[in-house]
Each structure stands twice: as structure tokens, then as C-alpha cells.
Motif scaffolding. Structure first.
Motif, PDB file in Angstrom:
ATOM      1  N   PHE A  60      52.355  82.647 -16.060  1.00  7.56           N
ATOM      2  CA  PHE A  60      52.132  83.385 -17.337  1.00  7.56           C
ATOM      3  C   PHE A  60      51.399  84.464 -17.151  1.00  7.56           C
ATOM      4  N   ARG A  61      50.449  84.179 -16.218  1.00  7.72           N
ATOM      5  CA  ARG A  61      49.291  85.205 -16.240  1.00  7.72           C
ATOM      6  C   ARG A  61      50.006  86.462 -15.459  1.00  7.72           C
ATOM      7  N   THR A  62      50.787  86.128 -14.370  1.00  4.22           N
ATOM      8  CA  THR A  62      51.561  87.112 -13.651  1.00  4.22           C
ATOM      9  C   THR A  62      52.332  87.902 -14.454  1.00  4.22           C
ATOM     10  N   ILE A  63      53.255  87.356 -15.463  1.00  4.83           N
ATOM     11  CA  ILE A  63      54.293  88.044 -16.074  1.00  4.83           C
ATOM     12  C   ILE A  63      53.495  89.107 -17.330  1.00  4.83           C
ATOM     13  N   LEU A  64      52.333  88.383 -17.735  1.00  2.00           N
ATOM     14  CA  LEU A  64      51.557  89.302 -18.422  1.00  2.00           C
ATOM     15  C   LEU A  64      50.732  90.383 -17.837  1.00  2.00           C
ATOM     16  N   THR A  65      50.280  90.052 -16.454  1.00  2.00           N
ATOM     17  CA  THR A  65      49.852  91.278 -15.854  1.00  2.00           C
ATOM     18  C   THR A  65      50.754  92.353 -15.427  1.00  2.00           C
ATOM     19  N   ILE A  66      52.003  92.007 -15.166  1.00  2.00           N
ATOM     20  CA  ILE A  66      53.083  92.867 -14.935  1.00  2.00           C
ATOM     21  C   ILE A  66      53.243  93.709 -16.359  1.00  2.00           C
ATOM     22  N   ILE A  67      53.467  92.967 -17.448  1.00  2.00           N
ATOM     23  CA  ILE A  67      53.514  93.758 -18.588  1.00  2.00           C
ATOM     24  C   ILE A  67      52.575  94.663 -19.010  1.00  2.00           C
ATOM     25  N   PHE A  68      51.330  94.340 -18.684  1.00  2.00           N
ATOM     26  CA  PHE A  68      50.050  95.161 -18.939  1.00  2.00           C
ATOM     27  C   PHE A  68      50.216  96.340 -18.059  1.00  2.00           C
ATOM     28  N   VAL A  69      50.497  96.297 -16.826  1.00  2.00           N
ATOM     29  CA  VAL A  69      50.662  97.287 -15.941  1.00  2.00           C
ATOM     30  C   VAL A  69      51.592  98.365 -16.336  1.00  2.00           C
ATOM     31  N   ILE A  70      52.841  97.838 -16.625  1.00  2.00           N
ATOM     32  CA  ILE A  70      54.031  98.623 -17.179  1.00  2.00           C
ATOM     33  C   ILE A  70      53.480  99.408 -18.525  1.00  2.00           C
ATOM     34  N   ALA A  71      52.940  98.646 -19.371  1.00  2.00           N
ATOM     35  CA  ALA A  71      52.449  99.368 -20.563  1.00  2.00           C
ATOM     36  C   ALA A  71      51.437 100.539 -20.477  1.00  2.00           C
TER      37      ALA A  71
END
Length: 78
Positions: free
Chosen positions: A4-15
Motif C-alpha cells: 500500500f505504501r509503495t502504491i501510494l508513493t507511486i501515485i504521489f510521484v505521478i501527481a
């Protein structure tokens, strides 16, 4: 939890990259001091701005910024 943390980090970077690109694409707002000279907000362009490309870009900026802030908040908590 780590996934979940990894997916959220990817979303954060893309955003974050999306916000940078979207802000650079927007037109400059020249309503600082020149807005006091009588530029009317009742023009056809001002009333229909939300339907234009500029209005859509502004809306996308708001949504992307909300995603960025929410993901940053959640990443800070976990």
C-alpha cells in the motif's frame, strides 16, 4: 502494508510530476494591477471559461493537487 505504501508513493510521484507539467501549461494570470483598470468578468469569455481548454486545465490542476495533498497526508501518517 508495504505494498500500500509503495502504491501510494507511486501515485504521489505521478501527481507531483503532473502538477509541475500542468502548471507550466497554464496561461499566466495578468489580473494583478491590470485587473483594477476595469476588466470585466461579465464578458462572454469569462462566463464560458469553464468549458474552454483553460477551464479544463484549471479543473484538472485542482483534482491533481487534491490527490497530491491527500497522498502526502496519508504517507505522512503511515
Amino acid at each position: 502494508m508495504e505494498m500500500f505504501r509503495t502504491i501510494l508513493t507511486i501515485i504521489f510521484v505521478i501527481a507531483s510530476f503532473a502538477i509541475i507539467i500542468i502548471v507550466l501549461m497554464q496561461e499566466g494570470k495578468s489580473t494583478g494591477l491590470s485587473g483594477m483598470t476595469g476588466e470585466s468578468e461579465n464578458t462572454f469569455w469569462a462566463q464560458n471559461k469553464k468549458n474552454s481548454l483553460e477551464g479544463k486545465i484549471e479543473r484538472f490542476t485542482k483534482v491533481t493537487a487534491a490527490i497530491f495533498m491527500i497522498s502526502a497526508l496519508i504517507l505522512g501518517i503511515i
